[in-house]
Design an enzyme around this catalytic site. Structure first.
Site, PDB file in Angstrom:
ATOM      1  N   SER A   1     -55.821  98.355  13.732  1.00 23.15           N
ATOM      2  CA  SER A   1     -54.561  98.622  13.527  1.00 23.15           C
ATOM      3  C   SER A   1     -54.425  99.606  12.434  1.00 23.15           C
ATOM      4  O   SER A   1     -52.915  99.744  11.764  1.00 23.15           O
ATOM      5  CB  SER A   1     -53.734  97.277  13.296  1.00 23.15           C
ATOM      6  OG  SER A   1     -54.443  96.632  12.569  1.00 23.15           O
TER       7      SER A   1
ATOM      8  N   CYS B   1     -61.785  92.150  23.245  1.00 21.11           N
ATOM      9  CA  CYS B   1     -61.697  93.509  23.674  1.00 21.11           C
ATOM     10  C   CYS B   1     -62.414  94.509  23.283  1.00 21.11           C
ATOM     11  O   CYS B   1     -63.446  94.414  22.470  1.00 21.11           O
ATOM     12  CB  CYS B   1     -60.156  93.909  23.440  1.00 21.11           C
ATOM     13  SG  CYS B   1     -60.039  94.827  21.820  1.00 21.11           S
TER      14      CYS B   1
ATOM     15  N   CYS C   1     -50.286  94.198  24.248  1.00 23.56           N
ATOM     16  CA  CYS C   1     -51.540  94.808  24.757  1.00 23.56           C
ATOM     17  C   CYS C   1     -51.938  94.557  26.299  1.00 23.56           C
ATOM     18  O   CYS C   1     -51.860  93.209  26.526  1.00 23.56           O
ATOM     19  CB  CYS C   1     -52.558  94.719  23.765  1.00 23.56           C
ATOM     20  SG  CYS C   1     -54.182  95.796  24.531  1.00 23.56           S
TER      21      CYS C   1
ATOM     22  N   HIS D   1     -50.484  94.441  12.832  1.00 20.80           N
ATOM     23  CA  HIS D   1     -50.594  93.906  11.751  1.00 20.80           C
ATOM     24  C   HIS D   1     -51.252  95.085  10.650  1.00 20.80           C
ATOM     25  O   HIS D   1     -52.399  94.927  10.328  1.00 20.80           O
ATOM     26  CB  HIS D   1     -51.831  92.927  11.693  1.00 20.80           C
ATOM     27  CG  HIS D   1     -51.081  91.594  12.262  1.00 20.80           C
ATOM     28  ND1 HIS D   1     -51.971  90.442  12.653  1.00 20.80           N
ATOM     29  CD2 HIS D   1     -49.914  91.139  12.175  1.00 20.80           C
ATOM     30  CE1 HIS D   1     -51.270  89.425  13.189  1.00 20.80           C
ATOM     31  NE2 HIS D   1     -49.784  89.851  12.742  1.00 20.80           N
TER      32      HIS D   1
ATOM     33  N   SER E   1     -56.656  90.211  12.061  1.00 18.18           N
ATOM     34  CA  SER E   1     -57.669  89.489  12.552  1.00 18.18           C
ATOM     35  C   SER E   1     -59.089  90.457  12.744  1.00 18.18           C
ATOM     36  O   SER E   1     -60.288  90.142  12.053  1.00 18.18           O
ATOM     37  CB  SER E   1     -57.433  88.579  13.635  1.00 18.18           C
ATOM     38  OG  SER E   1     -58.615  88.028  14.341  1.00 18.18           O
TER      39      SER E   1
ATOM     40  N   GLU F   1     -51.270  85.935  18.793  1.00 20.51           N
ATOM     41  CA  GLU F   1     -51.842  86.108  19.886  1.00 20.51           C
ATOM     42  C   GLU F   1     -52.183  84.558  20.414  1.00 20.51           C
ATOM     43  O   GLU F   1     -51.873  84.551  21.598  1.00 20.51           O
ATOM     44  CB  GLU F   1     -53.202  87.183  19.850  1.00 20.51           C
ATOM     45  CG  GLU F   1     -53.525  86.986  21.157  1.00 20.51           C
ATOM     46  CD  GLU F   1     -55.035  87.996  21.265  1.00 20.51           C
ATOM     47  OE1 GLU F   1     -55.419  88.801  20.165  1.00 20.51           O
ATOM     48  OE2 GLU F   1     -55.901  87.533  22.065  1.00 20.51           O
TER      49      GLU F   1
HETATM   50 FE1  SF4 Z   1     -55.691  95.474  22.588  1.00 16.67          FE
HETATM   51 FE2  SF4 Z   1     -57.910  94.917  21.352  1.00 16.67          FE
HETATM   52 FE3  SF4 Z   1     -56.279  96.717  20.348  1.00 16.67          FE
HETATM   53 FE4  SF4 Z   1     -55.681  94.158  20.488  1.00 16.67          FE
HETATM   54  S1  SF4 Z   1     -57.492  95.146  19.427  1.00 16.67           S
HETATM   55  S2  SF4 Z   1     -54.486  95.821  20.734  1.00 16.67           S
HETATM   56  S3  SF4 Z   1     -56.440  93.584  22.577  1.00 16.67           S
HETATM   57  S4  SF4 Z   1     -57.189  97.085  22.398  1.00 16.67           S
END
Ligand code: SF4
Length: 323
Positions: free
Chosen positions: A282, A209, A110, A55, A238, A140
């Protein structure tokens, strides 16, 4: 004095900039982007991508320019071009459909989202009903719900939902969470569920995570000293939106989400002497660097990088791209 000189002399006042660490790209985002880039390199353009790979508007625009075509559903892809599934994960029906159509697909889910999927399946196989803590409509959550038959998982978004949740039948309960939630909000929801259903395991093993947790911890460390925290990230990210909330809750006087430096309204910095900067998982580091450059162009900025955890997590690329 020319107007420009007047602006410069007025605005180049001293500003302390506290840069959160860690910030920006996580291992899952890095892997997902590499999968699209390598797929274009290996198979040529176009490579289709179901949903925004991560995102972030800038990431998506850059990949589009390289030859990625972003689509909502598999129905929008031809059979004879590779398709990549986004980092957020997909319902089981998506790879099943791709297989039935004999499409070449690459799964950029992921591994930490896949881990939640596996745990949900394990609970289901053991006869447990699963409470998923997450945001309705987020890809997700759609992906996790889609790992199991309809009715196997109940979605809980808030403490109020947790208070109102009714166990369907008499199945034992288990829980899972979206990976990018607020650690503190989730702890509150879990505490409510645990009070109502003491059989639930202790809330020490949420699925939020490492990247989400570390970025929230990093912004908490600096927020109370900041008059304003700028979070670089897109509005549909998010974990970026959560960073704004966490900053405000941790004592920042103001916190704003910006896609890039161009979105900063410099009037926000009136009266600001300490500015915090961070970025969602992101958001590329170049956008943060560009924001710092824009700050330096307007202020006598003293940039201090916080001494946070240095992340070393990496995830392997799919075999199809490395063989
Ligand atoms: Fe993976 Fe966490 Fe990155 Fe999402 S935020 S892609 S769950 S490491």
């Amino acid at each position: 004095m020319t107007p420009t000189a007047s602006i410069l002399s007025h605005d180049r006042r001293r500003l302390t900039v506290r840069l959160a660490t860690p910030r920006g790209f996580c291992a899952g985002v890095d892997r997902a982007i590499q999968i699209v880039e390598r797929a274009i390199e290996k198979f040529g353009a176009p490579v289709y991508v179901r949903h925004e790979i991560v995102h972030n508007r800038h990431v998506v625009e850059r990949l589009k320019a390289m030859g990625a075509v972003f689509v909502k559903e598999l129905d929008d892809c031809p059979d004879d071009r590779p398709v990549v599934f986004s980092a957020h994960g997909v319902p089981k029906s998506v790879p099943a459909t791709a297989r039935a159509r004999e499409m070449m697909f690459l799964d950029a889910t992921c591994p930490l989202v896949s881990k939640v999927h596996v745990e949900a399946e394990r609970h289901h196989a053991a006869g447990r009903h699963i409470i998923l803590i997450g945001h309705a409509g987020h890809p997700e959550v759609i992906g996790t719900l889609g790992q199991l038959p309809s009715g196997a998982i109940s979605l809980v978004e808030t403490v109020e939902d947790a208070e109102g949740f009714r166990r369907p039948g008499d199945a034992p309960l288990a829980y899972a969470t979206q990976t990018t939630l607020s650690v503190d909000d989730t702890a509150e929801i879990l505490a409510t569920l645990k009070r109502r259903f003491p059989e639930l395991p202790d809330p020490h093993k949420e699925d939020i995570c490492y990247a989400t947790t570390n970025r929230q911890d990093a912004v908490k460390r600096l927020a109370a000293d900041c008059d304003l925290v700028l979070v670089v990230g897109s509005a549909n990210s998010s974990n970026s939106v959560r960073l704004v909330e966490v900053a405000l809750r941790a004592g920042a006087r103001d916190a704003r989400l910006v896609d890039d430096a161009a979105q900063v309204d410099w009037a926000w910095l009136d009266g600001v002497s300490t500015l915090g900067i961070t970025a969602g998982a992101s958001a590329p580091e170049q956008l943060i660097e560009a924001l710092i450059d824009a700050v330096r162009a307007r202020f006598d900025a003293h940039v201090v990088e916080d001494d946070g955890e240095r992340e070393t997590v990496t995830f392997k690329l799919p075999r199809e791209l490395t063989a």
